[in-house]
Design an enzyme around this catalytic site. Structure first.
Site, PDB file in Angstrom:
ATOM      1  N   ARG A 293       0.840  -1.206   0.000  1.00 22.44           N
ATOM      2  CA  ARG A 293       0.000   0.000   0.000  1.00 22.44           C
ATOM      3  C   ARG A 293       0.874   1.255   0.000  1.00 22.44           C
ATOM      4  O   ARG A 293       1.868   1.320   0.737  1.00 22.44           O
ATOM      5  CB  ARG A 293      -0.931   0.003   1.221  1.00 22.44           C
ATOM      6  CG  ARG A 293      -1.953  -1.103   1.144  1.00 22.44           C
ATOM      7  CD  ARG A 293      -3.058  -1.000   2.179  1.00 22.44           C
ATOM      8  NE  ARG A 293      -3.785  -2.268   2.149  1.00 22.44           N
ATOM      9  CZ  ARG A 293      -4.711  -2.592   1.257  1.00 22.44           C
ATOM     10  NH1 ARG A 293      -5.063  -1.718   0.339  1.00 22.44           N
ATOM     11  NH2 ARG A 293      -5.298  -3.775   1.282  1.00 22.44           N
TER      12      ARG A 293
ATOM     13  N   ASN B 299       4.883   6.354 -13.798  1.00 23.63           N
ATOM     14  CA  ASN B 299       5.511   7.644 -14.054  1.00 23.63           C
ATOM     15  C   ASN B 299       6.972   7.438 -14.439  1.00 23.63           C
ATOM     16  O   ASN B 299       7.653   6.591 -13.851  1.00 23.63           O
ATOM     17  CB  ASN B 299       5.439   8.515 -12.797  1.00 23.63           C
ATOM     18  CG  ASN B 299       4.009   8.815 -12.383  1.00 23.63           C
ATOM     19  OD1 ASN B 299       3.137   8.989 -13.237  1.00 23.63           O
ATOM     20  ND2 ASN B 299       3.747   8.871 -11.090  1.00 23.63           N
TER      21      ASN B 299
ATOM     22  N   HIS C 236       7.551   1.344 -10.727  1.00 20.25           N
ATOM     23  CA  HIS C 236       6.380   0.907  -9.955  1.00 20.25           C
ATOM     24  C   HIS C 236       5.124   1.273 -10.715  1.00 20.25           C
ATOM     25  O   HIS C 236       5.052   2.315 -11.368  1.00 20.25           O
ATOM     26  CB  HIS C 236       6.362   1.539  -8.559  1.00 20.25           C
ATOM     27  CG  HIS C 236       6.624   3.008  -8.546  1.00 20.25           C
ATOM     28  ND1 HIS C 236       7.897   3.537  -8.630  1.00 20.25           N
ATOM     29  CD2 HIS C 236       5.787   4.071  -8.473  1.00 20.25           C
ATOM     30  CE1 HIS C 236       7.827   4.851  -8.597  1.00 20.25           C
ATOM     31  NE2 HIS C 236       6.551   5.205  -8.514  1.00 20.25           N
ATOM     32  N   MET C 237       4.151   0.396 -10.593  1.00 21.66           N
ATOM     33  CA  MET C 237       2.832   0.623 -11.172  1.00 21.66           C
ATOM     34  C   MET C 237       1.907   1.022 -10.021  1.00 21.66           C
ATOM     35  O   MET C 237       1.810   0.308  -9.027  1.00 21.66           O
ATOM     36  CB  MET C 237       2.364  -0.678 -11.829  1.00 21.66           C
ATOM     37  CG  MET C 237       0.988  -0.641 -12.418  1.00 21.66           C
ATOM     38  SD  MET C 237       0.540  -2.324 -12.947  1.00 21.66           S
ATOM     39  CE  MET C 237       1.367  -2.424 -14.522  1.00 21.66           C
TER      40      MET C 237
ATOM     41  N   VAL D 252      10.385   8.041  -6.977  1.00 21.70           N
ATOM     42  CA  VAL D 252      11.193   6.906  -6.512  1.00 21.70           C
ATOM     43  C   VAL D 252      11.702   6.163  -7.749  1.00 21.70           C
ATOM     44  O   VAL D 252      10.904   5.699  -8.576  1.00 21.70           O
ATOM     45  CB  VAL D 252      10.366   5.968  -5.608  1.00 21.70           C
ATOM     46  CG1 VAL D 252      11.224   4.789  -5.166  1.00 21.70           C
ATOM     47  CG2 VAL D 252       9.824   6.723  -4.394  1.00 21.70           C
TER      48      VAL D 252
HETATM   49  P1  AMP Z   1       6.116   8.206  -8.057  1.00 17.18           P
HETATM   50  O1  AMP Z   1       5.824   9.668  -7.876  1.00 17.18           O
HETATM   51  O2  AMP Z   1       5.410   7.599  -9.229  1.00 17.18           O
HETATM   52  O3  AMP Z   1       7.599   7.918  -8.045  1.00 17.18           O
HETATM   53  O4  AMP Z   1       5.464   7.486  -6.799  1.00 17.18           O
HETATM   54  C1  AMP Z   1       6.172   7.160  -5.648  1.00 17.18           C
HETATM   55  C2  AMP Z   1       5.144   6.736  -4.637  1.00 17.18           C
HETATM   56  O5  AMP Z   1       5.815   6.037  -3.592  1.00 17.18           O
HETATM   57  C3  AMP Z   1       4.382   7.889  -3.983  1.00 17.18           C
HETATM   58  O6  AMP Z   1       2.994   7.736  -4.243  1.00 17.18           O
HETATM   59  C4  AMP Z   1       4.726   7.745  -2.501  1.00 17.18           C
HETATM   60  O7  AMP Z   1       3.637   8.071  -1.664  1.00 17.18           O
HETATM   61  C5  AMP Z   1       5.130   6.286  -2.400  1.00 17.18           C
HETATM   62  N1  AMP Z   1       6.029   5.944  -1.311  1.00 17.18           N
HETATM   63  C6  AMP Z   1       7.216   6.534  -1.013  1.00 17.18           C
HETATM   64  N2  AMP Z   1       7.789   5.938   0.049  1.00 17.18           N
HETATM   65  C7  AMP Z   1       6.953   4.930   0.414  1.00 17.18           C
HETATM   66  C8  AMP Z   1       6.985   3.927   1.436  1.00 17.18           C
HETATM   67  N3  AMP Z   1       8.004   3.863   2.309  1.00 17.18           N
HETATM   68  N4  AMP Z   1       5.958   3.056   1.523  1.00 17.18           N
HETATM   69  C9  AMP Z   1       4.930   3.129   0.654  1.00 17.18           C
HETATM   70  N5  AMP Z   1       4.836   4.035  -0.342  1.00 17.18           N
HETATM   71  C10 AMP Z   1       5.826   4.929  -0.459  1.00 17.18           C
END
Ligand code: AMP
Length: 116
Positions: free
Chosen positions: A30, A88, A101-102, A97
């Protein structure tokens, strides 16, 4: 040299996360900052920084991301109403990040655009 992110630690269970699915190729957990009632990230266990770094040899894993998404959507009870899958890439894509990731988002009507 490809740098690990916090997601590698989640895969190895070195830091806590609400993992909803894991197999030999992918892990799903999640999102810590959910933007919908169901907001789950599906990631490869192998570190791939961006979609630009995906190789032909990754095709099995990429397919697994979709079959995991289908299963998780059903488990969440959002498969019939519907959901959105988003990936993204880099700065203009809003990637924060650098471990691909999807995003699986659902549980409410999402409208025409969500992340941006
Ligand atoms: P993006 O902007 O597509 O790189 O999405 C990165 C996502 O990772 C964001 O929606 C964050 O809320 C999520 N995220 C970052 N750190 C964590 C974590 N430790 N556990 C769960 N989700 C995370």
């Amino acid at each position: 040299m490809v740098e690990e992110t916090i997601f590698s630690k989640i895969i190895r269970k070195e830091i806590p996360a609400d993992i909803v699915y894991q197999d030999d190729l992918v892990t799903a957990f999640r999102d810590i900052s959910p933007r919908a009632p169901s907001h789950i990230l599906i990631i490869p266990n192998k570190l791939i920084p961006t979609v630009n770094d995906v190789e032909q040899e990754d095709e099995l894993m990429l397919g697994r991301m979709f079959t995991a998404a289908r299963k998780i959507a059903k488990d969440e009870g959002i498969d019939e109403d519907g959901y959105r899958l988003i990936m993204n890439c880099n700065a203009h894509g809003g990637q924060e990040v650098y471990h691909i990731h999807m995003h699986l988002l659902g549980g409410r009507p999402l409208g025409p655009l969500l992340l941006g």
